[in-house]
Design an enzyme around this catalytic site. Structure first.
Site, PDB file in Angstrom:
ATOM      1  N   ASN A  38      40.963  42.171  51.961  1.00  0.00           N
ATOM      2  CA  ASN A  38      39.908  41.294  52.454  1.00  0.00           C
ATOM      3  C   ASN A  38      40.516  40.080  53.149  1.00  0.00           C
ATOM      4  O   ASN A  38      41.449  39.466  52.627  1.00  0.00           O
ATOM      5  CB  ASN A  38      39.015  40.837  51.294  1.00  0.00           C
ATOM      6  CG  ASN A  38      38.180  41.966  50.718  1.00  0.00           C
ATOM      7  OD1 ASN A  38      37.742  42.852  51.448  1.00  0.00           O
ATOM      8  ND2 ASN A  38      37.960  41.955  49.409  1.00  0.00           N
ATOM      9  N   HIS A  71      46.229  39.631  48.833  1.00  0.00           N
ATOM     10  CA  HIS A  71      46.260  40.643  47.774  1.00  0.00           C
ATOM     11  C   HIS A  71      45.660  41.934  48.286  1.00  0.00           C
ATOM     12  O   HIS A  71      44.617  41.934  48.931  1.00  0.00           O
ATOM     13  CB  HIS A  71      45.522  40.162  46.512  1.00  0.00           C
ATOM     14  CG  HIS A  71      44.140  39.650  46.774  1.00  0.00           C
ATOM     15  ND1 HIS A  71      43.889  38.388  47.273  1.00  0.00           N
ATOM     16  CD2 HIS A  71      42.931  40.233  46.618  1.00  0.00           C
ATOM     17  CE1 HIS A  71      42.593  38.216  47.410  1.00  0.00           C
ATOM     18  NE2 HIS A  71      41.976  39.324  47.037  1.00  0.00           N
ATOM     19  N   GLY A  82      34.452  38.624  52.316  1.00  0.00           N
ATOM     20  CA  GLY A  82      34.231  38.272  50.911  1.00  0.00           C
ATOM     21  C   GLY A  82      35.492  37.824  50.204  1.00  0.00           C
ATOM     22  O   GLY A  82      35.511  37.740  48.970  1.00  0.00           O
ATOM     23  N   GLN A  83      36.547  37.537  50.956  1.00  0.00           N
ATOM     24  CA  GLN A  83      37.784  37.051  50.314  1.00  0.00           C
ATOM     25  C   GLN A  83      37.491  35.768  49.545  1.00  0.00           C
ATOM     26  O   GLN A  83      36.921  34.824  50.106  1.00  0.00           O
ATOM     27  CB  GLN A  83      38.873  36.774  51.359  1.00  0.00           C
ATOM     28  CG  GLN A  83      40.190  36.313  50.728  1.00  0.00           C
ATOM     29  CD  GLN A  83      41.282  35.984  51.764  1.00  0.00           C
ATOM     30  OE1 GLN A  83      41.043  35.985  52.969  1.00  0.00           O
ATOM     31  NE2 GLN A  83      42.472  35.695  51.273  1.00  0.00           N
ATOM     32  N   ASP A 117      43.106  44.079  38.103  1.00  0.00           N
ATOM     33  CA  ASP A 117      42.040  43.150  38.465  1.00  0.00           C
ATOM     34  C   ASP A 117      41.237  42.808  37.204  1.00  0.00           C
ATOM     35  O   ASP A 117      40.955  43.671  36.371  1.00  0.00           O
ATOM     36  CB  ASP A 117      41.117  43.773  39.524  1.00  0.00           C
ATOM     37  CG  ASP A 117      40.229  42.742  40.190  1.00  0.00           C
ATOM     38  OD1 ASP A 117      40.431  42.463  41.378  1.00  0.00           O
ATOM     39  OD2 ASP A 117      39.323  42.203  39.504  1.00  0.00           O
ATOM     40  N   ILE A 118      40.859  41.535  37.068  1.00  0.00           N
ATOM     41  CA  ILE A 118      40.172  41.087  35.854  1.00  0.00           C
ATOM     42  C   ILE A 118      38.740  41.617  35.797  1.00  0.00           C
ATOM     43  O   ILE A 118      38.164  41.739  34.711  1.00  0.00           O
ATOM     44  CB  ILE A 118      40.208  39.532  35.779  1.00  0.00           C
ATOM     45  CG1 ILE A 118      40.083  39.055  34.351  1.00  0.00           C
ATOM     46  CG2 ILE A 118      39.165  38.895  36.677  1.00  0.00           C
ATOM     47  CD1 ILE A 118      40.444  37.572  34.154  1.00  0.00           C
ATOM     48  N   HIS A 139      43.852  45.233  47.267  1.00  0.00           N
ATOM     49  CA  HIS A 139      43.141  45.937  46.198  1.00  0.00           C
ATOM     50  C   HIS A 139      43.529  47.415  46.272  1.00  0.00           C
ATOM     51  O   HIS A 139      43.527  48.000  47.360  1.00  0.00           O
ATOM     52  CB  HIS A 139      41.625  45.859  46.396  1.00  0.00           C
ATOM     53  CG  HIS A 139      41.038  44.486  46.314  1.00  0.00           C
ATOM     54  ND1 HIS A 139      40.387  44.025  45.194  1.00  0.00           N
ATOM     55  CD2 HIS A 139      40.974  43.477  47.220  1.00  0.00           C
ATOM     56  CE1 HIS A 139      39.935  42.789  45.416  1.00  0.00           C
ATOM     57  NE2 HIS A 139      40.285  42.437  46.640  1.00  0.00           N
TER      58      HIS A 139
HETATM   59  P1  5GP Z   1      38.908  38.998  46.979  1.00  0.00           P
HETATM   60  O1  5GP Z   1      37.411  38.991  47.038  1.00  0.00           O
HETATM   61  O2  5GP Z   1      39.497  37.631  47.211  1.00  0.00           O
HETATM   62  O3  5GP Z   1      39.511  40.055  47.867  1.00  0.00           O
HETATM   63  O4  5GP Z   1      39.237  39.475  45.523  1.00  0.00           O
HETATM   64  C1  5GP Z   1      39.725  38.661  44.511  1.00  0.00           C
HETATM   65  C2  5GP Z   1      39.912  39.537  43.294  1.00  0.00           C
HETATM   66  O5  5GP Z   1      40.633  38.818  42.321  1.00  0.00           O
HETATM   67  C3  5GP Z   1      38.601  39.976  42.646  1.00  0.00           C
HETATM   68  O6  5GP Z   1      38.551  41.403  42.578  1.00  0.00           O
HETATM   69  C4  5GP Z   1      38.645  39.349  41.261  1.00  0.00           C
HETATM   70  O7  5GP Z   1      38.079  40.149  40.256  1.00  0.00           O
HETATM   71  C5  5GP Z   1      40.132  39.133  41.057  1.00  0.00           C
HETATM   72  N1  5GP Z   1      40.438  37.999  40.189  1.00  0.00           N
HETATM   73  C6  5GP Z   1      39.905  36.758  40.260  1.00  0.00           C
HETATM   74  N2  5GP Z   1      40.436  35.956  39.319  1.00  0.00           N
HETATM   75  C7  5GP Z   1      41.333  36.722  38.645  1.00  0.00           C
HETATM   76  C8  5GP Z   1      42.205  36.451  37.541  1.00  0.00           C
HETATM   77  O8  5GP Z   1      42.283  35.348  37.002  1.00  0.00           O
HETATM   78  N3  5GP Z   1      42.984  37.473  37.110  1.00  0.00           N
HETATM   79  C9  5GP Z   1      42.940  38.725  37.681  1.00  0.00           C
HETATM   80  N4  5GP Z   1      43.749  39.657  37.174  1.00  0.00           N
HETATM   81  N5  5GP Z   1      42.131  39.005  38.734  1.00  0.00           N
HETATM   82  C10 5GP Z   1      41.339  38.013  39.196  1.00  0.00           C
END
Ligand code: 5GP
Ligand code: ZN
Length: 119
Positions: free
Chosen positions: A92, A105, A98-99, A35-36, A107
């Site tokens: 999520n 994906h 909060g997706q 994760d970034i 986590h």
């Molecule tokens: P969500 O809230 O949709 O479950 O989580 C999305 C996740 O994707 C977040 O933890 C966010 O840090 C990660 N993320 C968003 N953009 C990027 C990216 O460009 N590269 C990577 N590796 N992770 C990302």
């Protein structure tokens, strides 16, 4: 306008290597990458390479693919060294969760004591 939902999808683009990511491992069906913005010492995302916007959009017959993601999450935990100390797998789904990225994906979070219930 393009009807191809994968064209502009961030995680499809990561799967196609159009957007760089720190890849842990992959096979023909799944990809695991860092994760970034890590929320724990270990924070890996596991995605199916096929585009599915959210769990609510998973088509009938996705059982094997989603199961492969879970098995990959376990492998990611092992490779990050948190299998023994414990970890959490989070999926999520939809606005209240909060997706923000609409490509399924999982986590994988670990390396510290995680609070419960989640915020
Ligand atoms: P969500 O809230 O949709 O479950 O989580 C999305 C996740 O994707 C977040 O933890 C966010 O840090 C990660 N993320 C968003 N953009 C990027 C990216 O460009 N590269 C990577 N590796 N992770 C990302
Ligand atoms: Zn996608």
């Amino acid at each position: 306008m393009s009807l191809d939902k994968t064209a502009d999808c961030l995680f499809c683009r990561i799967a196609r290597k159009e957007v760089p990511a720190k890849v842990l491992f992959e096979d023909d069906r799944v990809l695991a990458f860092e994760d970034i913005r890590p929320q724990a010492p270990a924070h890996v995302l596991v995605i199916p390479k096929a585009h599915i916007a959210s769990l609510e959009d998973a088509p009938a017959g996705s059982e094997e693919l989603l199961g492969a993601c879970l098995v990959a999450a376990r492998r990611a935990a092992r490779e990050k060294g948190v299998d023994a100390t414990g970890y959490r797998v989070v999926l999520n789904t939809g606005p209240d969760s909060g997706q923000v990225v609409f490509h399924v994906h999982f986590h994988v979070l670990g390396g510290r004591r995680l609070g419960w219930p989640p915020g």
